[in-house]
Design an enzyme around this catalytic site. Structure first.
Site, PDB file in Angstrom:
ATOM      1  N   ALA A 176      42.277  58.046  49.044  1.00 13.16           N
ATOM      2  CA  ALA A 176      40.918  58.496  48.696  1.00 13.16           C
ATOM      3  C   ALA A 176      41.045  59.700  47.766  1.00 13.16           C
ATOM      4  O   ALA A 176      40.457  60.768  48.014  1.00 13.16           O
ATOM      5  CB  ALA A 176      40.090  58.809  49.948  1.00 13.16           C
TER       6      ALA A 176
ATOM      7  N   SER B  86      38.471  64.561  50.662  1.00 12.28           N
ATOM      8  CA  SER B  86      38.176  63.115  50.684  1.00 12.28           C
ATOM      9  C   SER B  86      36.937  62.840  51.519  1.00 12.28           C
ATOM     10  O   SER B  86      36.261  61.826  51.332  1.00 12.28           O
ATOM     11  CB  SER B  86      39.366  62.347  51.267  1.00 12.28           C
ATOM     12  OG  SER B  86      40.502  62.585  50.472  1.00 12.28           O
TER      13      SER B  86
ATOM     14  N   LEU C 264      37.192  70.572  47.256  1.00  7.46           N
ATOM     15  CA  LEU C 264      37.255  69.107  47.206  1.00  7.46           C
ATOM     16  C   LEU C 264      37.931  68.588  48.479  1.00  7.46           C
ATOM     17  O   LEU C 264      38.889  69.163  48.970  1.00  7.46           O
ATOM     18  CB  LEU C 264      38.046  68.638  45.985  1.00  7.46           C
ATOM     19  CG  LEU C 264      37.458  68.991  44.624  1.00  7.46           C
ATOM     20  CD1 LEU C 264      38.115  68.151  43.529  1.00  7.46           C
ATOM     21  CD2 LEU C 264      35.957  68.779  44.577  1.00  7.46           C
TER      22      LEU C 264
ATOM     23  N   GLN D 121      48.236  73.322  58.142  1.00 10.52           N
ATOM     24  CA  GLN D 121      49.199  72.241  57.906  1.00 10.52           C
ATOM     25  C   GLN D 121      50.343  72.735  57.020  1.00 10.52           C
ATOM     26  O   GLN D 121      51.522  72.509  57.313  1.00 10.52           O
ATOM     27  CB  GLN D 121      48.486  71.060  57.243  1.00 10.52           C
ATOM     28  CG  GLN D 121      49.410  70.017  56.637  1.00 10.52           C
ATOM     29  CD  GLN D 121      48.660  68.810  56.133  1.00 10.52           C
ATOM     30  OE1 GLN D 121      48.161  68.023  56.929  1.00 10.52           O
ATOM     31  NE2 GLN D 121      48.571  68.627  54.832  1.00 10.52           N
TER      32      GLN D 121
ATOM     33  N   HIS E  89      43.948  66.186  44.622  1.00 11.09           N
ATOM     34  CA  HIS E  89      45.217  65.439  44.636  1.00 11.09           C
ATOM     35  C   HIS E  89      45.826  65.393  43.243  1.00 11.09           C
ATOM     36  O   HIS E  89      47.050  65.430  43.083  1.00 11.09           O
ATOM     37  CB  HIS E  89      44.985  64.007  45.126  1.00 11.09           C
ATOM     38  CG  HIS E  89      44.530  63.903  46.555  1.00 11.09           C
ATOM     39  ND1 HIS E  89      43.263  63.527  46.899  1.00 11.09           N
ATOM     40  CD2 HIS E  89      45.183  64.126  47.717  1.00 11.09           C
ATOM     41  CE1 HIS E  89      43.152  63.505  48.220  1.00 11.09           C
ATOM     42  NE2 HIS E  89      44.293  63.871  48.736  1.00 11.09           N
TER      43      HIS E  89
ATOM     44  N   HIS F  45      41.141  62.587  44.990  1.00 10.76           N
ATOM     45  CA  HIS F  45      40.163  63.333  44.198  1.00 10.76           C
ATOM     46  C   HIS F  45      40.926  64.302  43.315  1.00 10.76           C
ATOM     47  O   HIS F  45      42.173  64.295  43.299  1.00 10.76           O
ATOM     48  CB  HIS F  45      39.170  64.037  45.123  1.00 10.76           C
ATOM     49  CG  HIS F  45      39.817  64.847  46.216  1.00 10.76           C
ATOM     50  ND1 HIS F  45      40.575  65.971  45.958  1.00 10.76           N
ATOM     51  CD2 HIS F  45      39.848  64.680  47.568  1.00 10.76           C
ATOM     52  CE1 HIS F  45      41.018  66.478  47.085  1.00 10.76           C
ATOM     53  NE2 HIS F  45      40.605  65.711  48.083  1.00 10.76           N
TER      54      HIS F  45
HETATM   55  O1  PAF Z   1      47.123  66.322  54.079  1.00 14.21           O
HETATM   56  C1  PAF Z   1      47.187  65.094  54.254  1.00 14.21           C
HETATM   57  O2  PAF Z   1      46.622  64.295  53.504  1.00 14.21           O
HETATM   58  C2  PAF Z   1      47.978  64.545  55.438  1.00 14.21           C
HETATM   59  O3  PAF Z   1      47.860  65.360  56.559  1.00 14.21           O
HETATM   60  C3  PAF Z   1      49.462  64.281  55.097  1.00 14.21           C
HETATM   61  C4  PAF Z   1      50.183  65.567  54.732  1.00 14.21           C
HETATM   62  C5  PAF Z   1      49.552  63.290  53.953  1.00 14.21           C
HETATM   63  C6  PAF Z   1      50.176  63.674  56.308  1.00 14.21           C
HETATM   64  O4  PAF Z   1      49.588  62.477  56.702  1.00 14.21           O
END
Ligand code: PAF
Length: 285
Positions: A36, A191, A189, A158, A41, A38
């Site tokens: 998804a 998803s 932004l 994360q 990314h 955007h």
């Molecule tokens: O940030 C994300 O999109 C997810 O948590 C990742 C790092 C791809 C792991 O699934």
């Protein structure tokens, strides 16, 4: 002119691709995503393209990081659009494994645990989420063995936990964090933004406005920053706050009112049925 983008779906085929790249002495970058895609990314991919000749984007909606009552089933999936966008950007390959390919036994019996910091803030609202994230990231790093792996700063906790895992487990990869991309009005932004109804889109601005208010109060210390941000969140009745916190970005633990130097303001809230997070770093003089 870059060659046609490859679309491996098996671990063996992506490994073969990396082996060939290594034989030619090329650097490899990994951009893990859940698709998804955007413009946020796109920035991750651009940063990867600046650092490696071979860029592999993974697109995998990882069931292990969703709780039983979360939005796994409705998480947006746009594989064709994602593939087209990645090809336009000049990515070498998009790795789109099936759930079976990644978890042939249905689940991973071995789990990377994020420890205490995986149970606070996002982790308190989403129990088990970070164990799922770290486990799939560890798997992806082990599959691709990139020189560099690229993550967005929007998912601050994360990014912190991935960096710590890489240090703790001595994984031979550089982790690169890329700045959050925002709409002109400040909305980060995500998803999930596509699920915001028009009125909710305006309410969602409370998150970035709260961060800005905290930043404007930075010279008065942590408590003043929190009060300023809380004021913004309380004014917006369309937003249900999950948490608002100020941490020391070096440790990801709460910053005290005596803190000087960089602090990271973290906010998470629900707008309608959509859960949003955002963060920003400021300096307390
Ligand atoms: O940030 C994300 O999109 C997810 O948590 C990742 C790092 C791809 C792991 O699934």
């Amino acid at each position: 002119m870059p060659g046609a983008m490859q679309t491996p779906t098996t671990i063996a085929s992506v490994r073969a691709l990396v082996r060939d790249a290594r034989a030619e002495g090329k650097r490899v970058a990994l951009v893990p995503t859940m698709g998804a895609l955007h413009d946020g990314h796109v920035e991750l991919v651009r940063s990867a393209l600046e650092r490696a000749e071979v860029v592999i984007a993974s697109v995998f909606v990882n069931p292990m990081q969703f709780g039983p009552h979360e939005d796994l089933a409705r998480y947006p999936r746009t594989p064709e659009a994602d593939t087209d966008r990645l090809a336009e950007l000049g990515v070498t390959a998009v790795f789109m494994p099936s759930v079976d390919e990644m978890y042939p036994e249905g689940r991973s019996a071995t789990v990377v645990t994020a420890g205490h910091l995986g149970t606070v803030l996002e982790g308190r609202i989403r129990p088990g989420h970070f164990d799922g994230v770290l486990t799939v990231v560890a798997k992806l790093l082990s599959i691709v063995q990139p020189d560099v792996a690229v993550f967005g700063e929007k998912d601050a906790q994360q990014l912190f936990l991935v960096r710590r895992m890489v240090r703790d487990l001595n994984l031979p990869v550089d982790v690169l964090g890329v700045e959050t991309v925002r709409e002109p009005d400040g909305l980060a932004l995500s998803s999930r933004n596509r699920f915001l109804q028009p009125g909710e889109r305006a309410d969602a601005l409370a998150l970035s406005r709260a961060l800005a208010a905290a930043g404007a109060a930075a010279d008065r210390g942590v408590e003043a920053m929190l009060a300023a941000a809380q004021g913004v969140m309380q004014d917006d009745t369309g937003v249900r706050l999950d948490y608002l916190a100020i941490v020391d970005p070096r440790t990801f633990t709460g910053a005290s009112d005596e803190h000087h130097g960089p602090v990271q303001v973290l906010v998470a809230a629900r707008v309608g049925t959509v859960r949003l997070i955002d963060n920003a770093v400021f300096a307390i003089p």
